[in-house]
Each structure stands twice: as C-alpha cells, then as structure tokens.
Design a protein around this motif. Structure first.
Motif, PDB file in Angstrom:
ATOM      1  N   ILE A  55      -4.386  -9.836  -1.150  1.00  0.00           N
ATOM      2  CA  ILE A  55      -4.626  -8.437  -0.797  1.00  0.00           C
ATOM      3  C   ILE A  55      -5.880  -8.314   0.071  1.00  0.00           C
ATOM      4  CG2 ILE A  55      -5.291  -6.194  -1.740  1.00  0.00           C
ATOM      5  CD1 ILE A  55      -3.499  -6.843  -4.157  1.00  0.00           C
ATOM      6  N   THR A  56      -6.936  -8.989  -0.365  1.00  0.00           N
ATOM      7  CA  THR A  56      -8.191  -8.952   0.377  1.00  0.00           C
ATOM      8  C   THR A  56      -8.020  -9.503   1.784  1.00  0.00           C
ATOM      9  OG1 THR A  56      -9.444  -9.197  -1.683  1.00  0.00           O
ATOM     10  CG2 THR A  56     -10.597  -9.704   0.362  1.00  0.00           C
ATOM     11  N   SER A  57      -7.260 -10.582   1.917  1.00  0.00           N
ATOM     12  CA  SER A  57      -7.052 -11.203   3.229  1.00  0.00           C
ATOM     13  C   SER A  57      -6.238 -10.301   4.142  1.00  0.00           C
ATOM     14  CB  SER A  57      -6.349 -12.561   3.060  1.00  0.00           C
ATOM     15  OG  SER A  57      -7.164 -13.454   2.336  1.00  0.00           O
ATOM     16  N   LEU A  58      -5.229  -9.634   3.606  1.00  0.00           N
ATOM     17  CA  LEU A  58      -4.447  -8.714   4.427  1.00  0.00           C
ATOM     18  C   LEU A  58      -5.297  -7.526   4.863  1.00  0.00           C
ATOM     19  CD1 LEU A  58      -1.849  -7.826   5.740  1.00  0.00           C
ATOM     20  CD2 LEU A  58      -1.092  -6.904   3.540  1.00  0.00           C
TER      21      LEU A  58
ATOM     22  N   TRP B  55       0.750  -1.574   5.455  1.00  0.00           N
ATOM     23  CA  TRP B  55       0.115  -0.621   4.543  1.00  0.00           C
ATOM     24  C   TRP B  55       0.972  -0.422   3.298  1.00  0.00           C
ATOM     25  CZ3 TRP B  55      -4.696   0.254   4.524  1.00  0.00           C
ATOM     26  CH2 TRP B  55      -5.457   0.312   5.699  1.00  0.00           C
ATOM     27  N   GLU B  56       2.284  -0.405   3.473  1.00  0.00           N
ATOM     28  CA  GLU B  56       3.178  -0.282   2.316  1.00  0.00           C
ATOM     29  C   GLU B  56       3.070  -1.511   1.422  1.00  0.00           C
ATOM     30  OE1 GLU B  56       5.786   0.931  -0.494  1.00  0.00           O
ATOM     31  OE2 GLU B  56       4.840   2.132   1.097  1.00  0.00           O
ATOM     32  N   THR B  57       2.942  -2.693   2.052  1.00  0.00           N
ATOM     33  CA  THR B  57       2.747  -3.926   1.289  1.00  0.00           C
ATOM     34  C   THR B  57       1.482  -3.846   0.450  1.00  0.00           C
ATOM     35  OG1 THR B  57       3.887  -5.277   2.936  1.00  0.00           O
ATOM     36  CG2 THR B  57       2.357  -6.416   1.477  1.00  0.00           C
TER      37      THR B  57
ATOM     38  N   ALA C 200       1.331  -3.927  -3.554  1.00  0.00           N
ATOM     39  CA  ALA C 200       0.593  -5.016  -4.192  1.00  0.00           C
ATOM     40  C   ALA C 200      -0.473  -4.477  -5.124  1.00  0.00           C
ATOM     41  CB  ALA C 200      -0.030  -5.919  -3.134  1.00  0.00           C
ATOM     42  N   LYS C 201      -1.177  -3.433  -4.681  1.00  0.00           N
ATOM     43  CA  LYS C 201      -2.228  -2.861  -5.521  1.00  0.00           C
ATOM     44  C   LYS C 201      -1.664  -2.182  -6.760  1.00  0.00           C
ATOM     45  CE  LYS C 201      -5.647  -2.170  -1.866  1.00  0.00           C
ATOM     46  NZ  LYS C 201      -6.470  -1.195  -1.123  1.00  0.00           N
ATOM     47  N   SER C 202      -0.490  -1.602  -6.627  1.00  0.00           N
ATOM     48  CA  SER C 202       0.119  -0.963  -7.792  1.00  0.00           C
ATOM     49  C   SER C 202       0.534  -1.987  -8.834  1.00  0.00           C
ATOM     50  CB  SER C 202       1.335  -0.140  -7.365  1.00  0.00           C
ATOM     51  OG  SER C 202       2.391  -0.996  -6.929  1.00  0.00           O
TER      52      SER C 202
ATOM     53  N   GLY D 245     -10.061  -7.664  -9.114  1.00  0.00           N
ATOM     54  CA  GLY D 245     -10.536  -7.852 -10.476  1.00  0.00           C
ATOM     55  C   GLY D 245      -9.489  -7.742 -11.552  1.00  0.00           C
ATOM     56  N   ALA D 246      -8.290  -7.273 -11.242  1.00  0.00           N
ATOM     57  CA  ALA D 246      -7.270  -7.117 -12.273  1.00  0.00           C
ATOM     58  C   ALA D 246      -6.417  -8.353 -12.377  1.00  0.00           C
ATOM     59  CB  ALA D 246      -6.381  -5.906 -11.935  1.00  0.00           C
ATOM     60  N   ALA D 247      -5.841  -8.554 -13.546  1.00  0.00           N
ATOM     61  CA  ALA D 247      -4.948  -9.700 -13.736  1.00  0.00           C
ATOM     62  C   ALA D 247      -3.645  -9.443 -13.001  1.00  0.00           C
ATOM     63  CB  ALA D 247      -4.688  -9.900 -15.225  1.00  0.00           C
ATOM     64  N   ASP D 248      -3.007 -10.501 -12.535  1.00  0.00           N
ATOM     65  CA  ASP D 248      -1.733 -10.349 -11.836  1.00  0.00           C
ATOM     66  C   ASP D 248      -0.703  -9.753 -12.779  1.00  0.00           C
ATOM     67  OD1 ASP D 248      -2.149 -13.484 -10.088  1.00  0.00           O
ATOM     68  OD2 ASP D 248      -2.874 -11.492  -9.621  1.00  0.00           O
ATOM     69  N   ALA D 249      -0.043  -8.677 -12.337  1.00  0.00           N
ATOM     70  CA  ALA D 249       0.927  -8.020 -13.204  1.00  0.00           C
ATOM     71  C   ALA D 249       2.223  -8.803 -13.266  1.00  0.00           C
ATOM     72  CB  ALA D 249       1.201  -6.612 -12.686  1.00  0.00           C
ATOM     73  N   ARG D 250       2.589  -9.422 -12.177  1.00  0.00           N
ATOM     74  CA  ARG D 250       3.848 -10.167 -12.155  1.00  0.00           C
ATOM     75  C   ARG D 250       3.731 -11.315 -11.176  1.00  0.00           C
ATOM     76  NH1 ARG D 250       9.113  -9.203 -13.579  1.00  0.00           N
ATOM     77  NH2 ARG D 250      10.710 -10.244 -12.358  1.00  0.00           N
ATOM     78  N   LYS D 251       4.135 -12.493 -11.627  1.00  0.00           N
ATOM     79  CA  LYS D 251       4.085 -13.650 -10.746  1.00  0.00           C
ATOM     80  C   LYS D 251       5.469 -13.913 -10.163  1.00  0.00           C
ATOM     81  CE  LYS D 251       0.086 -15.934 -12.753  1.00  0.00           C
ATOM     82  NZ  LYS D 251      -0.484 -17.187 -13.287  1.00  0.00           N
TER      83      LYS D 251
END
Length: 467
Positions: free
Chosen positions: A148-151, A168-170, A174-176, A183-189
């Motif tokens: 996310i940071t790189s995009l 922007w939709e991506t 991704a943030k949702s 800082g949040a844990a990955d919701a789904r791998k």
C-alpha cells in the motif's frame, strides 16, 4: 625533460576480445541481432567475467520463451552478485541493470529476490514505476502494508500516470481489508503458487506454508493416546502403518484400489448394518475382507477409535447393463475384456459419490458419535480403465471427481468435526515438481514413495497435534 611513458600494447587476448566487442556493437547498430548474439556469446566464452558483454548478451537472447527469460535473469543476477558495489553507485546504467534483473525475477521468480531488488532500486531511483512494481510483487508475498505504501509513493511521484481511478480504487480496497493504511494486521492473505525451491525443499514446510495452509489454525485433537481407524486403498494402509510405526494405535480396513469406490464403501456399511445386499456382491465383498476381520471386530474398532480417516479411491465402477445396479466382479488382466462386455464400466458422478460418502459417515457417527472425521483422496492412480483407452485421462477424471466429492462433503455439508487432508495435492503437485514422489522404492510408476508418505503423515500429525 621528463620521459613520456607509452601505454602498454594490448595483449593478443585483449586485442581479440576488443575486436569481438566492436564487431558485436556494429551488428547491433545494423540491427543484425542474430549475428550480434553469436558474437557476444563467443566473447563470453573467452571472458565469462566481462560485465558489459554479460549485460548486452542477456538482452540479445530474449526471445519470449521462459527458458531464455530465465537465462537472461541469471546473467543479470550474476553481475550483481559479482559486483555488489553496483548498488552503492546509482548511475543510470547501474539502475537499468538492477531494474532488468528485478523485472525478470518478478516475472518468473524468485519473488523474494524481486522484492529485495525493487526495494533497493526504488530507494535509489525514486521513480514512480519502480515503486509501482515493488507494490505488485510485495502483494504476492502477502506484504500488504508495504505494498500500500509503495503504491501511494508511486501515485505521489507521478500522479498523471499512476493516479488512475483503478489505482485509487485498489488503495481503498486494500485499506479496507487491513483496517487502516499502516500498522494493522493483514485481514486476508492471498494464496500464491509455490516456487520451485518450495517444492524441492523441506516437505513439511511446503505442506504447512502452501498446501495445507488452511489447517494451520485447525483444532488440535491428536495425542499419543489417540486411536485411529483408517479405511481405503493401499495408501490408507501406508498411512495407518506409518501412524503405528510412530507409536499411535491405528487399525486399517483395506479395500483394493481397483474396487475402492464409494459404492463399495456403501456395501461396507450395509454389511455392518445387516442391510439387504445382493448375494453376488456380498460373497465378493466377504472375499475382499482382510484376514481376521468380521462385523463384530470392525464395529468394535470403530467404536474405540477417536479419528476415522477415509481415503477416497476411484470414481469408476462396474454396473449391470440392464438394471444399472452396482456390481462387484472379480477383475483380472485375463478376464477384463469379458467383464467390459458383460458390465458397464463408467465414471460415477460427483453427486452419486457425495451421497455414498455421506451414507458412510452418517453410519460411522452413529456408531461412534464423538469421532473426528478426516477425508483424503488417494494419490495412487487408476491402473486400468474399460471406459477410456488412455488410463492417464481416466485417472485424471477419476481423481478430479473424488476431489470434488471431498470438497462437497467437508465444506458444503452439515457434518461437524470433519477435515480434508490434502495428501492427493501433496503427491500430484509436489510430485510434478520433484521426481521422487512415485516409483522411488521399486520403480513402479503407480506406487507412492514410502519416504514421502512418512513426510506427509508427519506433517499431518504436527498439524493436528495437541502436544
């Protein structure tokens, strides 16, 4: 007056390599890339450490095939490995070298190397496209936060090119998933296909990280006191033997792979329940029982077991041509043609098999209400077919059917405490990438390797072990 030192004359080797380099560059100017490729190949044969020749040759050999793409990747990586100082000297040529290696690793692996290269490249170049490519490859390794940071960085550096509505939709999506941008844990791998090194490396790690990933958080119900009852073909026998050899109480009810169909499993239940069975099928079934087994001993073994492992075998079976009823003949190489004329040999449907497996499991649960159920698909192939001339195609259809059956029974039913163990995937997918999963012990292409069975069972026990 000081004396001027003349430069040393080139050696014969330097003269020859210099001429080849000039000739190769001339061919490139003339767009004669075939001759240029041959010239630089000759130059590398004379001087394999020539950095410039390696770089040019890597680009000349690209022809759209995976093989040449990998060869070019390895050439570029070899330069970076031999000259790590390149990373500390971000000239345009050096950045292009790193970018070429990174892109090729991104396309064909290894992904870990691609990430490492793109991280270094993006920091050195501060180019939007490098951050964008870094974001893409990071996602493959489930590094969503950094992706996310790189995009975001790519969009900030070049909003005209990367600030698209799709990107922007991506980002919003991704943030949702992660809950917030950092800082949040990955919701789904996301599951990704293993790399060659995964397949040829540690089997237990391959199973945990790539094949039975969904079971890492499964309930732990195996202890040294756990009692197993296994049913199915020779693979189930190997499974039971391996459990016994490792100190677990395990009993196995074997059914020949040739007749290891769910219709035979249904007959097994009817036999235990004293339900009406065709006399011919009953006689044949009793003949197939392992020595020493009876209704009483079988029911007692099921009642005393904590885990029931059912190995699904094959989808084809024999049926009466007139009535469509299941039959259990005595197949052999000699009478196979006669059987094929007398009976209909067909691949049964997913639903037929789902119904039969549920019939079996319902009975097992009635007999032992608290028993855990583990369903597997035998990786042992179908050895003969009277339906298709190609047994390989017949086996593919058979195993595909049984795998769908296992999925429906385990995931789309109301059965509790039931699990699918992917032994079939371990052998057929890992086996297609490593050569010792079949025929390693005796040269028989249809026999699974005892060592790989042991490794698979070790992973199974570790996955479900409570100790």
């Amino acid at each position: 007056m000081s004396k001027t030192t003349k430069p040393a004359a080139p050696t014969q080797f330097e003269a020859v390599t210099g001429q080849l380099r000039d000739l190769g560059n001339k061919y490139i100017e003339d767009k004669d890339y075939i001759s240029a490729q041959l010239t630089f190949r000759k130059l590398l044969q004379l001087d394999s450490k020539d950095v410039n020749a390696r770089f040019i040759y890597a680009h000349l050999i690209e022809d759209g095939t995976h093989k040449k793409h990998a060869e070019a990747r390895d050439l570029l990586l070899s330069i970076l490995d031999d000259h790590p100082d390149i990373f500390n000297n971000p000239t345009e040529d050096n950045l292009n070298l790193i970018r070429g290696a990174a892109l090729r690793c991104s396309n064909i692996g290894p992904n870990v190397r691609a990430i490492d290269l793109f991280r270094k490249l993006a920091r050195a170049s501060n180019r939007a496209d490098d951050y964008f490519h870094l974001s893409e490859v990071l996602v493959r390794c489930n590094a969503f936060e950094e992706a996310i940071t790189s995009l975001e960085k790519a969009i900030a550096l070049d909003p005209a090119r990367f600030g698209t509505e799709a990107n922007w939709e991506t980002l919003r999506s991704a943030k949702s998933q992660t809950g917030k941008s950092s800082g949040a844990a990955d919701a789904r791998k996301v599951g990704r296909y293993p790399e060659t090194t995964d397949f040829t490396g540690d089997l237990g790690k391959l199973i945990r990280n790539h094949i039975a990933v969904n079971l890492n958080g499964a309930p732990k119900f195996i202890a040294k006191t756990t009692r197993f009852f296994t049913m199915g073909s020779c693979f189930a026998r190997n499974l039971s033997k391996n459990l016994s050899d490792n100190g677990y109480a395990s009993q196995h009810m074997e059914i020949s792979e040739y007749v290891n169909s769910t219709y035979a499993n249904k007959v097994f239940v009817d036999w235990l329940r004293d339900a009406p069975i065709d006399d011919g099928i009953l006689r044949r079934f009793v003949e197939l029982l392992p020595p020493g087994w009876s209704k009483e001993t079988t029911l007692e073994a099921i009642r005393k077991s904590d885990v029931f492992i059912l190995t699904l075998g094959v989808a084809p079976a024999f049926f009466d041509r007139a009535t469509g009823a299941f039959v259990l003949p005595r197949p052999s190489a000699l009478n196979s043609r006669a059987l094929a004329e007398k009976y209909l040999f067909r691949t049964t449907s997913v639903q037929e098999n789902v119904d039969n497996v549920r019939y079996l499991i319902d009975f097992i649960r009635q007999t032992a209400p608290g028993i855990k159920i583990v369903v597997t698909v035998s990786p042992v192939p179908l050895q003969a077919s009277f339906e298709f001339e190609s047994v390989v195609q017949a086996d593919c259809l058979s195993k595909s059917t049984m795998r769908l059956v296992a999925h429906e029974v385990v995931n789309n039913s109301d059965i509790s405490d039931i699990f699918y163990w992917p032994s079939f995937e371990v052998f057929r997918w890992a086996g297609s990438n490593a050569s010792d999963f079949y025929a390693a012990d005796d040269g028989a292409a249809w026999h699974v390797s005892e060592d790989k069975v042991s490794g698979t069972i070790r992973a199974f026990v570790e996955m479900f072990s409570s100790t």
